[in-house]
Design an enzyme around this catalytic site. Structure first.
Site, short mmCIF file in Angstrom:
data_model
loop_
_atom_site.label_atom_id
_atom_site.label_comp_id
_atom_site.label_asym_id
_atom_site.label_seq_id
_atom_site.Cartn_x
_atom_site.Cartn_y
_atom_site.Cartn_z
N GLU A 1 1.90 -6.72 7.04
CA GLU A 1 1.09 -5.69 7.71
C GLU A 1 1.19 -5.75 9.23
OE1 GLU A 1 -0.82 -6.11 3.67
OE2 GLU A 1 0.17 -7.42 5.10
N ALA B 1 0.85 -1.19 0.00
CA ALA B 1 0.00 0.00 0.00
C ALA B 1 0.88 1.24 0.00
CB ALA B 1 -0.89 0.00 1.24
N GLU C 1 -1.71 -9.16 -2.31
CA GLU C 1 -3.17 -9.27 -2.36
C GLU C 1 -3.69 -9.04 -3.79
OE1 GLU C 1 -5.07 -8.06 1.82
OE2 GLU C 1 -3.67 -6.57 1.10
N GLY D 1 -0.41 -5.31 0.07
CA GLY D 1 -1.38 -5.09 -1.01
C GLY D 1 -0.90 -5.61 -2.35
#
Length: 695
Positions: free
Chosen positions: A128, A66, A108, A105
């Site tokens: 994370e 992210a 993901e 992310g």
């Protein structure tokens, strides 16, 4: 097909579309990157000539996670979920082509692709948890479906970066491409998928591995037990586990709801804010005003260490681990032999645990040579003195080094408290003298306080900071003052802990409160571990402190089976009735009226003076930034990361107005040990944060 936007480009090779992202430095999932994915996949899938899409990144890495700078801000453009839905529901197969790292992310996104190809050097992970978070874009629901709940639990609670080869074994990656030929390899794989008419494999629909774990709560119970000690006090590991449990026990869409709910709790919570502060502080700590990449560095190809004791041996290991040859000097052969034997034993113990090979043991011990001749240091680029804390001894060593060492060599001291300007004053090259304060055990502890003296040159500072990184340390640049930053702040806590036990608390009360706060151990347990006789001399003892009395009784800590606590043969501590009586007698002799002391007072009396001392350190210019003090305390003393360091805790969690009010209250009740720092008073009076005041 051309540019989608400034960071995304769409091209075709026959019937394969290639969507390339290029958003330096790490292709983080910023608004333009999300838009590039969303629009690029949409456009490629709408083209009837396209039979498969490869998603690849330029630069040094695949999507590395992210965009952390967007946290807490209103999102613009397509959300990450929009981009993922576009990939997952594409009418043709989407293949993620991974190099560098696919993290958070980034992984993901790759998990919503139908297939994944990686080069052998690539790594995947969901880190994370290290920011006090959990993967909030389906990671906790998709990962266990593809690798199984056990491996998923391990990955989400450690944040480990898993090498591509292991990812292939786990099923996380479908194929390895040749190193340096990812694009060609991914396109060839995409063609194979098309030719074989392979299905659009949606990870969300792979239920075999999660169903196999259903009705087996022991998987989670055992896992929780196995990480309990390491994750004590942290919320994020437990929330990550709850998400994997949801993946096992609930349908995908319901699991996603659990993930989002728990993610929101964490991202808006105190712990994650503190952990994100630490993340940025660790990057900031390396930045030294007035020193940049153009500042000359001194090449360090050979290091000398004076002293083969615990510190000298530990320091030597850091350099040998980094492949730098070391010469250890000791006054006599016997302590030298003992020191070298201890180093070898330490390496062999590490090899037994499987962390290094026996070849590594030989290679590293081979880099460490011992001698009793100081002249052997003549060709060293850096010499670190690590003898006991005595100014006369240290000055004598530095006089000798000044005569022996070649021009341009760095002369460093590992002192934890002595005045480095005084040490430098006996040399003809004070600009070459610096403090390198390693923390014990030096081969394990991550912190290095780099102590600049008045005349230390910029080149020596820049070289020392770079070297810290090379040997795997985190360095904070600090100034000369008693105890520097870490021990100067520690002294405040130790003083109050010793006063509290005379006023009514017991050592185990103080230790329990600080342990529950999140520290690895309290001050009295720590003293017992280090040895109460550290720096204590029988001939100088006047029985003026409880420590004096305990040492005179041969209660010297864990090593003698008794200190503040009693210890059994496994060194398990129990509160001591003997110590309780000694303390009560002591209070009586000193005419101190004992009283009940609350846990809250113990915490505030021990911690608030530490914060206050940090303010004094800043106003004296002995630390560059408040966050550097936090880094020192997190990495050198085990301050809990989820409380952000003492300065962050004081400002963001307690509130500076509350800290000041308590210090003033304590000053009235207990005297000027609690005198508030002028900078603390200024911050509260002006209603300004430390960063607004330039710290």
């Amino acid at each position: 097909m051309g540019n989608i936007n400034d960071v995304a480009d769409l091209s075709t090779e026959g019937e394969i579309a290639v969507l390339t992202l290029n958003s330096p430095p790490v292709n983080a999932l910023s608004a333009p990157v999300r838009e590039g994915i969303f629009e690029g996949i949409k456009k490629a899938a709408a083209d009837s000539a396209v039979k498969a899409i490869v998603l690849i990144c330029d630069g040094r890495t695949f999507i590395a996670g992210a965009d952390i700078t967007e946290f807490g801000k209103k999102p613009t453009g397509p959300s990450l979920f929009d981009a993922q839905d576009m990939i997952e529901n594409a009418s043709v197969p989407v293949i993620a082509a991974i190099h560098g790292t696919a993290l958070g992310g980034g992984l993901e996104v790759a998990l919503t692709c139908h297939y994944r190809v990686a080069v052998p050097s690539a790594k995947c992970g969901l880190p994370e948890v290290n920011l006090g978070l959990l993967p909030g874009a389906g990671g906790t629901q998709r990962l266990p479906r593809i690798v199984g709940p056990e491996k998923a639990l391990e990955m989400v609670t450690t944040g480990q970066h898993v090498p591509a080869k292991k990812c292939l074994e786990m099923g996380l990656v479908d194929e390895l491409a040749e190193e340096g030929k990812l694009r060609e390899g991914a396109i060839a794989f995409a063609k194979k998928v098309v030719a074989e008419n392979r299905p659009l494999k949606k990870v969300r629909e792979m239920n075999g591995k999660v169903e196999a774990a259903r009705g087996k709560p022991e998987i989670f119970e055992n896992f929780r037990k196995s990480i309990a000690r390491k994750t004590r006090g942290f919320l994020a590991p437990e929330y990550n586990i709850q998400c994997i449990e949801a993946a096992v026990n609930k349908p995908f869409d319901e699991g996603i709801k659990v993930e989002r709910e728990l993610f929101t709790k964490l991202v808006t919570g105190e712990q994650s804010a503190a952990q994100r502060h630490v993340f940025f502080a660790e990057r900031q700590v390396w930045k030294v005003p007035g020193i940049d990449k153009d500042t000359k560095r001194i090449p360090i190809e050979k290091v000398g260490i004076i002293g083969a004791g615990t510190m000298g041996g530990g320091i030597s290991m850091n350099f040998a681990n980094a492949g730098i040859p070391v010469t250890i000097v000791e006054r006599d052969q016997a302590p030298l032999d003992k020191g070298l034997a201890t180093i070898r034993k330490n390496y062999e113990n590490t090899a037994k645990k499987g962390r290094i090979s026996m070849d590594d043991v030989e290679k590293r011990t081979g880099l460490i040579q011992g001698t009793t001749d100081m002249k052997a240091l003549a060709d060293c680029d850096l010499v670190i003195e690590a003898v006991f804390e005595n100014m006369d001894v240290k000055q004598d060593i530095f006089r000798q080094l000044d005569e022996i060492c070649k021009p341009g060599a760095i002369l460093a001291t590992n002192t934890s408290a002595l005045d480095i300007d005084e040490i430098a004053s006996v040399t003809k090259r004070p600009e070459a003298v610096i403090g390198l304060h390693f923390f014990s055990p030096a081969n394990v502890m991550r912190l290095l306080e780099v102590v600049r003296a008045d005349k230390t040159s910029k080149e020596v500072i820049a070289t020392s900071m770079d070297l810290a990184k090379k040997i795997g340390k985190i360095a904070a640049l600090v100034g000369v003052c008693p105890g520097f930053v870490g021990n100067r702040i520690l002294a405040q806590r130790q003083r109050e802990a010793n006063k509290l036990i005379l006023e009514g608390a017991m050592p185990w009360d103080v230790d329990r409160v600080l342990y529950d706060f999140g520290l690895p151990m309290g001050p009295f347990a720590m003293s017992d571990l280090a040895g109460l006789d550290l720096g204590w001399r029988k001939e100088n003892s006047k029985g003026e402190t409880i420590r004096d009395v305990l040492c005179e009784m041969d209660r010297r800590g864990q090593k003698t089976g008794a200190g503040f606590y009693d210890y059994d043969e496994n060194r398990k501590a129990t509160p001591s009735k003997i110590v309780e009586d000694i303390i009560k007698d002591f209070s009586e002799k000193k005419q101190i009226q004992r009283r009940d002391i609350s846990d809250q007072e113990i915490l505030e009396r021990c911690v608030y003076p530490m914060i206050n001392e940090g303010f004094k350190i800043l106003e004296e210019g002995k630390a560059i930034r408040a966050s550097d003090i936090d880094i020192v305390w997190i990495n050198g003393y085990g301050w809990p990361v989820y409380r952000g360091g003492p300065m962050y805790y004081g400002e963001k969690i307690v509130g500076l107005d509350k800290v000041l009010a308590k210090m003033q209250e304590f000053q009235k009740a207990h005297g000027d040990d609690f005198e508030p720092a002028a900078l603390l008073e200024k911050a509260v009076k002006e209603g300004k944060s430390l960063s607004e005041l330039g710290y």
